[in-house]
Write an enzyme that holds these catalytic residues in place. Sequence first.
Site, short mmCIF file in Angstrom:
data_model
loop_
_atom_site.label_atom_id
_atom_site.label_comp_id
_atom_site.label_asym_id
_atom_site.label_seq_id
_atom_site.Cartn_x
_atom_site.Cartn_y
_atom_site.Cartn_z
N CYS A 157 0.81 -1.24 0.05
CA CYS A 157 -0.11 -0.01 0.02
C CYS A 157 0.86 1.23 -0.02
CB CYS A 157 -0.89 0.03 1.24
SG CYS A 157 -2.20 1.41 1.30
N HIS A 158 0.65 2.40 -0.97
CA HIS A 158 1.29 3.37 -0.96
C HIS A 158 0.83 4.37 0.00
CE1 HIS A 158 1.97 1.91 -5.10
NE2 HIS A 158 2.88 2.51 -4.98
N GLU A 196 -7.36 2.16 2.52
CA GLU A 196 -7.28 2.86 3.70
C GLU A 196 -8.72 3.07 4.18
OE1 GLU A 196 -5.68 3.51 1.00
OE2 GLU A 196 -3.78 4.73 1.58
N ASP A 218 -14.00 -5.96 20.54
CA ASP A 218 -12.94 -5.68 21.70
C ASP A 218 -13.93 -5.24 22.96
OD1 ASP A 218 -10.48 -6.64 22.84
OD2 ASP A 218 -10.27 -4.41 23.30
#
Length: 171
Positions: free
Chosen positions: A63-64, A99, A113
Amino acid sequence: MLNISHNNDSLQVATAAATVAVSRTETIAALLQNTLPQGNVLEIARAAALLAAKRTSTLIPYCHSSSLSYLSISFKIVDLRVIINAELHAIAKTKIATEAMHAATVAELTIYDMLKTIDPEIVIESIQMRKAINNQPDSIAHVGTLKSVVIACSTDVLSGKKAPRAAQEIQ
């Protein structure tokens, strides 16, 4: 990693959604009333998602990195489900879909969580891309040879008082 150095910067927009399903109405009530000892679940999930979006390129090998200019993480509760929406914008050389997916996923995992202690039957249901807009032009069209014409208008030239010089000066 792909070579994107030839790409021009352009507006990139991506939205992703994720869904967490809880098993009891009491879990939704605790979430909405902010009664969990760890704090406000949705605000912590929002902060985690924002951090995830910014750090995607450090965790996903191909990923850039992108300089994000807008991040929005929102939540909607429908029945026993929390729907997370992540919207990201950037002026970049490459898409920012990863992203957006990363942000929604980390928000989803954070909610899971924090709620698993009061609802052991909580389920991560889905993660999906909703929209990825890449305003990068695929190619630049070849214009070809351009021709131009100059038209000089003068009443003095028309009446014969002056010689036409404009065309001679342009050549």
